[in-house]
Design an enzyme around this catalytic site. Structure first.
Site, PDB file in Angstrom:
ATOM      1  N   GLY A 189      24.909  60.046  34.124  1.00 39.55           N
ATOM      2  CA  GLY A 189      25.866  59.822  33.047  1.00 39.55           C
ATOM      3  C   GLY A 189      27.251  60.040  33.641  1.00 39.55           C
ATOM      4  O   GLY A 189      27.513  61.099  34.215  1.00 39.55           O
ATOM      5  N   ALA A 190      28.120  59.037  33.495  1.00 41.96           N
ATOM      6  CA  ALA A 190      29.402  59.069  34.212  1.00 41.96           C
ATOM      7  C   ALA A 190      30.194  60.364  33.988  1.00 41.96           C
ATOM      8  O   ALA A 190      30.612  61.007  34.962  1.00 41.96           O
ATOM      9  CB  ALA A 190      30.221  57.828  33.846  1.00 41.96           C
ATOM     10  N   ARG A 249      26.889  58.309  44.702  1.00 41.05           N
ATOM     11  CA  ARG A 249      26.674  57.123  43.869  1.00 41.05           C
ATOM     12  C   ARG A 249      27.983  56.341  43.785  1.00 41.05           C
ATOM     13  O   ARG A 249      29.056  56.928  43.667  1.00 41.05           O
ATOM     14  CB  ARG A 249      26.178  57.525  42.462  1.00 41.05           C
ATOM     15  CG  ARG A 249      24.808  58.218  42.527  1.00 41.05           C
ATOM     16  CD  ARG A 249      24.186  58.344  41.150  1.00 41.05           C
ATOM     17  NE  ARG A 249      23.800  57.037  40.650  1.00 41.05           N
ATOM     18  CZ  ARG A 249      23.504  56.801  39.368  1.00 41.05           C
ATOM     19  NH1 ARG A 249      23.555  57.782  38.488  1.00 41.05           N
ATOM     20  NH2 ARG A 249      23.151  55.591  38.972  1.00 41.05           N
ATOM     21  N   GLN A 262      16.171  56.111  30.533  1.00 35.32           N
ATOM     22  CA  GLN A 262      17.047  57.157  29.993  1.00 35.32           C
ATOM     23  C   GLN A 262      17.022  57.181  28.468  1.00 35.32           C
ATOM     24  O   GLN A 262      17.215  58.231  27.856  1.00 35.32           O
ATOM     25  CB  GLN A 262      18.497  56.947  30.457  1.00 35.32           C
ATOM     26  CG  GLN A 262      18.726  57.168  31.953  1.00 35.32           C
ATOM     27  CD  GLN A 262      18.615  55.875  32.740  1.00 35.32           C
ATOM     28  OE1 GLN A 262      17.978  54.910  32.297  1.00 35.32           O
ATOM     29  NE2 GLN A 262      19.196  55.851  33.916  1.00 35.32           N
ATOM     30  N   ASP A 289      30.540  53.291  32.800  1.00 35.02           N
ATOM     31  CA  ASP A 289      30.602  53.950  34.103  1.00 35.02           C
ATOM     32  C   ASP A 289      31.932  53.690  34.797  1.00 35.02           C
ATOM     33  O   ASP A 289      32.380  54.487  35.602  1.00 35.02           O
ATOM     34  CB  ASP A 289      29.427  53.514  34.991  1.00 35.02           C
ATOM     35  CG  ASP A 289      28.144  54.135  34.480  1.00 35.02           C
ATOM     36  OD1 ASP A 289      27.552  53.586  33.531  1.00 35.02           O
ATOM     37  OD2 ASP A 289      27.758  55.209  34.991  1.00 35.02           O
ATOM     38  N   ASN A 295      28.579  49.189  33.019  1.00 38.09           N
ATOM     39  CA  ASN A 295      27.715  50.178  32.371  1.00 38.09           C
ATOM     40  C   ASN A 295      26.272  49.854  32.754  1.00 38.09           C
ATOM     41  O   ASN A 295      25.980  48.847  33.401  1.00 38.09           O
ATOM     42  CB  ASN A 295      27.919  50.161  30.854  1.00 38.09           C
ATOM     43  CG  ASN A 295      27.265  51.347  30.169  1.00 38.09           C
ATOM     44  OD1 ASN A 295      27.413  52.481  30.602  1.00 38.09           O
ATOM     45  ND2 ASN A 295      26.507  51.096  29.118  1.00 38.09           N
ATOM     46  N   LYS A 296      25.372  50.708  32.349  1.00 32.46           N
ATOM     47  CA  LYS A 296      23.950  50.587  32.653  1.00 32.46           C
ATOM     48  C   LYS A 296      23.460  49.150  32.512  1.00 32.46           C
ATOM     49  O   LYS A 296      23.798  48.466  31.551  1.00 32.46           O
ATOM     50  CB  LYS A 296      23.172  51.500  31.705  1.00 32.46           C
ATOM     51  CG  LYS A 296      21.674  51.521  31.860  1.00 32.46           C
ATOM     52  CD  LYS A 296      21.217  51.849  33.269  1.00 32.46           C
ATOM     53  CE  LYS A 296      21.818  53.130  33.794  1.00 32.46           C
ATOM     54  NZ  LYS A 296      21.800  53.221  35.271  1.00 32.46           N
TER      55      LYS A 296
END
Lengths: 353, 353
Positions: free
Chosen positions: B50-51, B92, B199, B240, B250-251
């Site tokens: 999670g950012a 990451r 998630q 993100d 994002n994801k």
């Protein structure tokens, strides 16, 4: 040439043998069904799945059930056969082909009620075997028509499994891909894993390895991203039921792909035999959608992946409006929108042939 | 009131304790990180993700690393600290907050290079703890702003995990949902399971059980079908990295949701702190997208679900163009399109404050 997968076969000794698809890709296990209940169990628990395969399995199941009947007069025979038909009809609600397969065998039984019981039983075996042969021929014809839509160099995205495993052999959507490949087109396939039951990851990937077609596995949620990057030239899916206006029920996630195709101007093709068309339904709104058990989502291979008892929605299919479908590929040729007239004309000619 | 989840905390004895999210929802296991490498391992292997949480973890990891340095002069100290910063920066690539967290600690270290080493170490601890406190306050503020967009009776679809677990506490996207619930709005949540790492199924579902908000888990491929049936009133996701023009990384799967929202005229909201904005990027095209290991897709909980060695694409994120975003919810208020000017004004005021 790649040997055909034996999805389902009628053995001369009166056994329906089918490949247990729940065990793939890990193990290649065959199941021998000796009565209609064995076949019903296999359909219910997805040991055999895919609308065309379900249609043939249901027809074979009914013929198999007929062999086990003890009735000595035709009225009792048909009465008991109807009970078996009802049993098989209740296995899964969405795929039109299931009811089509049952009706086909039932119609033959009724039509030949003047035969002796042994002769009638034999006639039903012949019809089941004929259905089997026709499905393979039908899929090869569909592939031949459909591959004209695929260009050299295309990357084709598929959803669920529409290959040999979803049929008697060759496949519907994946049959089109295979036909393009066999015509020498250099294509690639993006395989949607197809949650929750993972027919893409488990079955389509397994078939593509056998066929030797270059492929990559992705999660269902990646399709949009690949389209945005211009890496998808066509989406091909199968169908579980098609209404007379061209609305298509298919594996959950199909509708999302159709919307993505519209947004990115990518053609969205449906490949299905005419036995998938439901002549009783004017639109897709009336198609019954199967709700499957929550465990398909909350656990994978027996491992829990969500909090215990968390509420789940698990519709196994969705309906894509005809307006999002670029073409429907059938064994009789390619239908273009608007579909209503073309579908009805084909259905009429199929019935009169 | 629901007790806050302790996603990550700085313990007085110089330990960073974090909840191992790879073990949820089955087990609630905490990990004690004693040096920067422990933290780097936790970020790399998604024990914390999670950012915003990654941002705080990276900052804490750098402060923690500072405590372990033996250097006696500040030049050596900063040299060694830079090595630790580089280590953490390589864990990451996509989440902007990771680099933001590192820069924040690094800037303090450089600014206070005139302090004694022990005093400088202490200053870095204070900064890490401050980041922790600010994140929680920031998320509560975001929730307060964002909940005004949610109406009584709404069903909100979420993707990935944007709750307390994705942050120090309260959450970003899920914080908005939680704030609406705490304001007495009768809402429901549809939880995308979020393949491949699940998630949604593992983490968001777990949080929603704790919060007592009515929810249902779905596969990612079902979102379109629920929208078509009019059962989704808003989609809320996190981010993100956000480019200056409002493009959002994002994801993976977020972009598909944004396209579905556009097709169905459903608002698509992004909730993220300003630390997610990358002032160096004019558009989302330049955002580096992490490719994660194929095993995330080909096996689940150690069970293989695809043919051995089958090729996989596994981009962990996608980019949603600003044009598909209805609003960006930040701790400073709600931004409406066009975003470029609003984002830049907020960034300027954040820097000058």
């Amino acid at each position: 040439m790649t040997p055909e997968i034996q999805t389902i076969v009628w053995l001369p000794e009166g056994i329906v043998r089918l490949l247990d698809q729940t065990r793939l890709p890990g193990e290649e296990v065959y199941i021998d069904c000796r009565d209609a209940e064995d076949v019903a169990e296999a359909i219910r628990n997805l040991r055999i799945r895919g609308a065309p395969a379900i249609g043939v399995a249901a027809g074979m199941g009914l013929s198999l059930g007929a062999q086990t009947l003890q009735a000595t007069d035709v009225t009792s025979f048909l009465h008991e056969l109807r009970t078996i038909k009802d049993l098989l009809a209740q296995t899964r609600p969405t795929a039109r082909n299931l009811f089509w397969g049952l009706e086909r065998i039932w119609t033959v039984a009724e039509k030949h009620r003047d035969l002796s019981i042994p002769a009638l039983k034999q006639r039903l075996v012949e019809e089941a075997v004929k259905m089997h042969q026709e499905d393979l021929a039908c899929n090869r014809a569909m592939g031949g028509h459909g591959q004209t839509l695929i260009k050299n160099g295309d990357t084709i995205l598929t959803h669920c499994n529409t290959g040999a495993l979803a049929t008697v052999g060759y496949g519907t959507g994946l049959g089109v891909v295979r036909a393009a490949w066999e015509h020498g087109k250099h294509i690639q396939v993006l395989v949607d894993e197809t949650r929750p039951v993972l027919q893409g990851a488990r079955l389509t990937a397994w078939e593509l390895v056998r066929l030797g077609i270059p492929s990559r596995l992705i999660t269902d949620s990646m399709a949009g991203d690949f389209m945005r990057r211009g890496e998808v030239q066509a989406v091909i899916v199968g169908a579980d039921r098609i209404a007379l206006n061209g609305d298509v029920a298919n594996k959950i996630g199909t509708y999302t792909l159709a919307v993505l195709c519209r947004h990115h101007n990518v053609p969205f093709y449906v490949a299905a035999p005419l036995s998938t068309v439901d002549p009783a339904l004017s639109t897709g709104d009336q198609i019954p959608i199967e709700e499957r058990p929550p465990e398909e989502i909350t656990s994978i291979a027996g491992v829990s992946i969500a909090p215990q008892g968390f509420p789940v929605a698990n519709p196994a299919f969705d309906v894509t409006p005809a307006g999002l479908v670029s073409a429907i590929i059938t064994e009789r040729g390619i239908l273009h929108p608007p579909f209503a007239e073309a579908i009805q004309a084909l259905c009429r000619s199929a019935h009169s042939s």
